[in-house]
Write an enzyme that holds these catalytic residues in place. Structure first.
Site, PDB file in Angstrom:
ATOM      1  N   GLU A  65      -6.741   4.217  -5.242  1.00  0.00           N
ATOM      2  CA  GLU A  65      -7.890   4.647  -4.459  1.00  0.00           C
ATOM      3  C   GLU A  65      -8.285   6.009  -5.000  1.00  0.00           C
ATOM      4  O   GLU A  65      -7.552   6.982  -4.825  1.00  0.00           O
ATOM      5  CB  GLU A  65      -7.530   4.741  -2.976  1.00  0.00           C
ATOM      6  CG  GLU A  65      -8.734   5.062  -2.129  1.00  0.00           C
ATOM      7  CD  GLU A  65      -8.391   5.678  -0.772  1.00  0.00           C
ATOM      8  OE1 GLU A  65      -9.169   5.478   0.161  1.00  0.00           O
ATOM      9  OE2 GLU A  65      -7.373   6.377  -0.647  1.00  0.00           O
ATOM     10  N   HIS A  98     -11.127  -1.190   4.791  1.00  0.00           N
ATOM     11  CA  HIS A  98     -10.757  -0.839   6.163  1.00  0.00           C
ATOM     12  C   HIS A  98     -11.246   0.544   6.569  1.00  0.00           C
ATOM     13  O   HIS A  98     -10.936   0.999   7.661  1.00  0.00           O
ATOM     14  CB  HIS A  98      -9.233  -0.916   6.287  1.00  0.00           C
ATOM     15  CG  HIS A  98      -8.561   0.059   5.376  1.00  0.00           C
ATOM     16  ND1 HIS A  98      -8.608  -0.044   3.993  1.00  0.00           N
ATOM     17  CD2 HIS A  98      -7.855   1.190   5.630  1.00  0.00           C
ATOM     18  CE1 HIS A  98      -7.976   0.960   3.458  1.00  0.00           C
ATOM     19  NE2 HIS A  98      -7.499   1.726   4.424  1.00  0.00           N
ATOM     20  N   ASP A  99     -11.941   1.229   5.685  1.00  0.00           N
ATOM     21  CA  ASP A  99     -12.393   2.585   5.993  1.00  0.00           C
ATOM     22  C   ASP A  99     -13.890   2.686   6.249  1.00  0.00           C
ATOM     23  O   ASP A  99     -14.366   3.748   6.647  1.00  0.00           O
ATOM     24  CB  ASP A  99     -12.045   3.533   4.829  1.00  0.00           C
ATOM     25  CG  ASP A  99     -10.562   3.821   4.754  1.00  0.00           C
ATOM     26  OD1 ASP A  99      -9.895   3.796   5.807  1.00  0.00           O
ATOM     27  OD2 ASP A  99     -10.060   4.055   3.636  1.00  0.00           O
ATOM     28  N   ASP A 152      -2.707   4.948  -2.290  1.00  0.00           N
ATOM     29  CA  ASP A 152      -3.572   5.692  -1.379  1.00  0.00           C
ATOM     30  C   ASP A 152      -3.915   7.072  -1.953  1.00  0.00           C
ATOM     31  O   ASP A 152      -3.045   7.743  -2.532  1.00  0.00           O
ATOM     32  CB  ASP A 152      -2.806   5.843  -0.053  1.00  0.00           C
ATOM     33  CG  ASP A 152      -3.673   6.339   1.075  1.00  0.00           C
ATOM     34  OD1 ASP A 152      -4.627   5.638   1.435  1.00  0.00           O
ATOM     35  OD2 ASP A 152      -3.375   7.431   1.604  1.00  0.00           O
ATOM     36  N   ASP A 156       0.873  -1.178   0.000  1.00  0.00           N
ATOM     37  CA  ASP A 156       0.000   0.000   0.000  1.00  0.00           C
ATOM     38  C   ASP A 156       0.910   1.227   0.000  1.00  0.00           C
ATOM     39  O   ASP A 156       1.585   1.511   0.988  1.00  0.00           O
ATOM     40  CB  ASP A 156      -0.857  -0.055   1.273  1.00  0.00           C
ATOM     41  CG  ASP A 156      -2.118   0.763   1.168  1.00  0.00           C
ATOM     42  OD1 ASP A 156      -2.091   1.807   0.497  1.00  0.00           O
ATOM     43  OD2 ASP A 156      -3.123   0.362   1.780  1.00  0.00           O
TER      44      ASP A 156
HETATM   45  C1  NOJ Z   1      -7.197   6.341   2.598  1.00  0.00           C
HETATM   46  C2  NOJ Z   1      -6.937   5.131   3.439  1.00  0.00           C
HETATM   47  O1  NOJ Z   1      -7.709   4.069   2.964  1.00  0.00           O
HETATM   48  C3  NOJ Z   1      -7.269   5.518   4.852  1.00  0.00           C
HETATM   49  O2  NOJ Z   1      -7.270   4.402   5.714  1.00  0.00           O
HETATM   50  C4  NOJ Z   1      -6.295   6.569   5.294  1.00  0.00           C
HETATM   51  O3  NOJ Z   1      -6.644   7.010   6.598  1.00  0.00           O
HETATM   52  C5  NOJ Z   1      -6.294   7.760   4.349  1.00  0.00           C
HETATM   53  N1  NOJ Z   1      -6.276   7.372   2.986  1.00  0.00           N
HETATM   54  C6  NOJ Z   1      -5.115   8.657   4.591  1.00  0.00           C
HETATM   55  O4  NOJ Z   1      -3.942   8.032   4.150  1.00  0.00           O
END
Ligand code: NOJ
Length: 544
Positions: free
Chosen positions: A273, A342-343, A211, A109
């Protein structure tokens, strides 16, 4: 050992089923309550290997780099190392080798938008206005009236600027104040970040999840973001749009630069992402001159849309989301689907308002794996893990941008029904969920969701129309999302998702054979042209 060969060719990722693994929560091997790389090695057979494994082709590990863990690894203090909580470089090398031995590709990642405030680059940068690393980050004076340099907000809330007393300027942070944004308009930053990619690709990593891809290049003058016309006081809408700092047109040039680095390592790939309209997302795949951008860009519409969590499970939304994605991805590119990460709250918990989240999760497994494109399974989905309630005293996530933060969807993988769930010999970093949700209990039960995932992945392998065919949405009962997958010279398949809690009628253009149904007691076998599809049932039917 029953190990299938790795997918062949540089475009292996086009046929792959991916699995997102949260390293802190997969398996603890050294009794500190935190998952680690050795733990992942120990559990690889679950993913692909001996006996009844899931059969995925690739894993993405959420960040494993040294980090103060303010944002659980998304605050990187060294892009070229391994966090001691997870192990060391030798263990990472073994993990890469063990994955490859089983035919599993491995993605790290990569977090290019920001570093940790403890990264040596930032420590240098903040030390004086004349430090050579000063311009590696985004520093600005207050406006003449003393106000912040612009109106940008941090994604996690609050202003995106923090004043540094030592030098009297503000630095930009799109997330936590401990995550200063890198300045991607500085060629030295671009070179240094590109080199971090090369470092891992040389070590055998197969690619990266990137990311917040869309924020790395901002408006050159850092112009204020315009007011959101849909905002009104008290509304859930953000007050300002993100047009100066998200999907700003110059970002696509930076994406092509990243792609050029990946192209130095044939067979490597990246998935971004990204957030935005289908058209903005499509541009991440490349420019008019071809697919020279990211190999894949996530479509999150089954998780959240326009910043709102997606909880609908209705055929009409499915038709809209899938048709929009199909229309938007450029010719030759594939959509990339995830139903959890995970978010965000786990799928089952988002779809459980009537206590039937498990049935929807089974149908979702079928939908995810039968859509055209590349599916990502979030760890634990395959055993039906739901959000775990976390007592206040144990909350970990500092970024509570949606209450109560992101801990409920990050709890340890449940391997068995013992008090430790087979995860750790000591108290885990986050509490466990209910004991009956575990791999061992599902492993040999042909009616389990795990068995359903395995069969669905197996079908993609077996039928090329499901793996590589085109997708056409079919006319159907309003509650039933129906589509066809077809490939020249191969039998075509019909996929039906009944989103209603009652029985619905379905009709096919020709009779077929039911290959798979999401209902635990659902029957496989020949079917006529008109038949009933059960409540919340998903079916895959093969013709010819
Ligand atoms: C997206 C990630 O999926 C998340 O977990 C993270 O907190 C933010 N980007 C900042 O890097």
């Amino acid at each position: 050992m029953n190990v299938a060969l790795a997918l062949e060719g540089n475009d292996w990722w086009r046929r792959a089923v991916f699995y997102q693994l949260y390293p802190r929560s997969f398996q603890d091997s050294n009794a500190d309550g935190i998952g680690d790389l050795q733990g992942i090695i120990d559990r690889l057979d679950h993913l692909r290997g001996r006996g009844d494994s899931l059969g995925v082709d690739a894993v993405w590990l959420s960040p494993t780099f040294p980090s103060p863990m303010k944002d659980f690894g998304y605050d990187v203090s060294d892009y070229l190392g391994v966090h001691p909580d997870f192990g060391d470089m030798a263990t990472m090398d073994r993990l890469i080798a063990e994955c490859h031995r089983r035919g599993i590709r491995i993605l790290l990642d990569w977090v290019p938008n920001h570093t940790s405030d403890q990264h040596p680059w930032f420590l240098d940068s903040r030390s004086s206005r004349s430090n050579p690393h000063r311009d590696w980050y985004i520093w600005r004076d207050a406006r003449p009236d003393g106000s912040l340099p612009n109106n940008w907000r941090a994604v996690f809330g609050g202003p995106a600027w923090t004043r540094d007393e030592a030098t009297g300027q503000y630095y930009l942070h799109s997330f936590l104040e401990e995550q200063p944004d890198l300045n991607w308009r500085n060629p030295a930053v671009v070179d240094a970040m590109h080199d971090t990619l090369r470092f891992w690709l040389r070590r055998g990593i197969d690619g990266f999840r990137i990311d917040v891809m869309g924020m790395i290049v901002k408006h050159p003058d850092l112009a204020d973001n315009p007011l959101n016309p849909h905002w009104s006081p008290g509304s859930a809408e953000p007050k300002f749009l993100w047009s100066s700092n998200r999907n700003y047109p110059d970002v696509y040039e930076a994406v092509r630069g990243i792609r050029a680095v990946l192209d130095e390592f044939p067979g490597s790939m990246a998935v971004g992402e990204v957030f935005g309209t289908p058209d903005e997302i499509a541009r991440y795949y490349g420019s008019r001159s071809g697919l020279d951008g990211l190999h894949l860009a996530f479509n999150f519409q089954f998780i959240h849309e326009h910043g709102h969590v997606f909880t609908a499970w209705d055929a009409e939304s499915m038709r809209r989301i899938v048709q929009n994605a199909e229309a938007a991805v450029p010719p030759g590119a594939l959509p990339c689907w995830a139903f959890g990460n995970h978010d965000r709250s786990r799928f089952i918990s988002r779809h459980d308002h009537d206590g039937r989240g498990h049935e929807r999760a089974r149908a979702a497994a079928v939908l995810l794996l039968m859509l055209r494109g590349v599916p990502f399974i979030y760890y634990g989905e395959e055993i039906g893990m739901a959000d775990v309630g976390i007592p206040d005293s144990r909350l970990q996530d500092p970024a509570r941008f949606h209450t109560p933060g992101r801990d409920p969807e990050r709890t340890p993988m449940q391997w068995d029904g013992s008090p430790s769930r087979g995860f750790s010999a000591v108290e885990p970093w986050l509490p466990y969920g209910p004991a009956d949700v575990n791999v061992a209990a599902r492993q040999h039960d042909p009616a389990s969701i795990l068995a359903l995932y395995r069969r669905a992945i197996g079908l993609r392998r077996e039928f090329r129309s499901l793996e590589q065919g085109s997708l056409r949405v079919l006319p159907s009962h309003p509650d039933v999302f129906a589509f066809e997958r077809s490939l020249a010279g191969e039998p075509s398949a019909t996929v039906l998702i009944n989103t209603a809690t009652g029985v619905r009628r379905a009709s096919l253009h020709s009779p077929g054979r039911v290959l798979l149904t999401s209902r635990a007691a659902g029957a496989a076998g020949q079917t006529g042209q008109d038949f009933e599809i059960g409540p919340l049932e998903a079916m895959v039917i093969i013709h010819g």
